[in-house]
Structures are given as structure tokens and as C-alpha cells.
Write a protein that holds these residues in place. Structure first.
Motif: not given
Length: 173
Positions: A156-166
Motif C-alpha cells: 500500500p505504501m508503493i500505491l500511496q507513493l504512486v498516487a503522490a507522484v501523480r
């Protein structure tokens, strides 16, 4: 630091699918572990009250399951975005500043959990040679909670990171 894996904000739920079902299942596994721990402690208390010698190793069950409960529960909470966070100052920033802070935060958190997994490559195999006093359980099974839980928390942290980059570079319409 609002948002859930794959979601746009706190009002969005986790994305549907097999991954969401798996993380929901982790919540149920955590509840089952908690029930076993509670039952073991209850039996110990009753036996002591009645003056009966406790079952050998019964006191080890809650102790060893606790680390599994923490790691599995943390992964389930991370997926649901129910973990503890202090975001008062982050919310004072603009959208771009919030995204930058989230990128830094999630990257640092991922690095910590990856480091725990790397350390576990040595710890878990060596712990397999040790056994608990009461149950005779190889301690590698207890210590395996750290790399497994860390890996489950990282997703889930990677998904959060991707959402933050987007969020940092929104698409123009």
C-alpha cells in the motif's frame, strides 16, 4: 496525508479487486490471531485461579502471536489508510507541497521496511536454529513475521507513493 491506495482522497475506499479482498482478509486473520491470544491468556488465568498447573508453553502463544498481530494488523491498517499520522502541518501546504511531502514520507517509510526485510534475511534463518522453551517451536517462525509483514506493508505504501507522484504532475485536461 489523505488518500488510500489507488484512491484520490480520504472519501474514496480502497480499490476493488483481488488485492483489496486479500487485505480485507488480513484484517480477519488479525482478528483470529487476537482471539487465539485472548483464549490462551484466559485459559492461563483460569488455570492459575483453580490452582492447576498451566499447560507447558501456553504463555508463549500470546507472546509469539503478538508480533504477527502487529505486522498483519499494520498492513491491513495501511491498506485502509487507518494508520496513525500527523498531517496538520502538511495540510497547511498547497497541493504541490503536500505531494512533495508525501513523496518524501512514503519513500522514507518504504526504505525502512525494505531495510527490515534485508536484515531479516540473516535473522530468520539463524533463528530457525533456536527453539522456544515451552513449545519447542523454532523461533524462525516467530521472526518471519517481520519480513512478511514488512512486504505486506510496502504494497500500500508503493500505491500511496504512486498516487503522490501523480498528484505532483496532474494531467492537463
Amino acid at each position: 496525508m489523505a488518500g488510500v491506495p489507488g484512491g484520490g482522497g480520504p472519501e474514496d475506499g480502497p480499490p476493488p479487486g483481488a488485492l483489496a479482498r486479500a487485505y480485507d482478509g488480513l484484517g480477519h486473520v488479525g482478528g483470529f490471531i487476537l482471539a487465539i491470544m485472548t483464549a490462551a491468556v484466559f485459559v492461563q488465568v483460569v488455570f492459575r485461579y483453580l490452582g492447576i498447573n498451566a499447560i507447558d508453553g501456553l504463555e508463549e502463544i500470546p507472546r509469539y502471536l503478538f508480533i504477527w498481530l502487529v505486522m498483519i494488523g499494520s498492513a491491513a491498517a495501511m491498506w485502509r489508510n487507518e494508520h496513525t499520522m500527523l498531517d496538520y502541518f502538511v495540510k497547511l501546504l498547497g497541493p504541490r507541497g503536500q505531494a512533495i511531502v508525501r513523496i518524501i514520507t512514503w519513500s522514507a517509510c518504504i526504505a525502512v521496511f525494505v531495510y527490515l526485510i534485508i536484515l531479516s534475511w540473516t535473522l530468520v534463518p539463524n533463528a530457525q536454529y533456536q527453539t522456544s522453551a515451552g513449545l519447542g517451536l523454532p523461533l524462525g517462525y516467530v521472526f518471519a513475521a517481520v519480513p512478511i509483514g514488512s512486504a505486506l506493508i510496502i504494497v500500500p505504501m508503493i500505491l500511496q507513493l504512486v498516487a503522490a507522484v501523480r498528484a505532483l504532475w496532474p494531467k492537463s485536461s
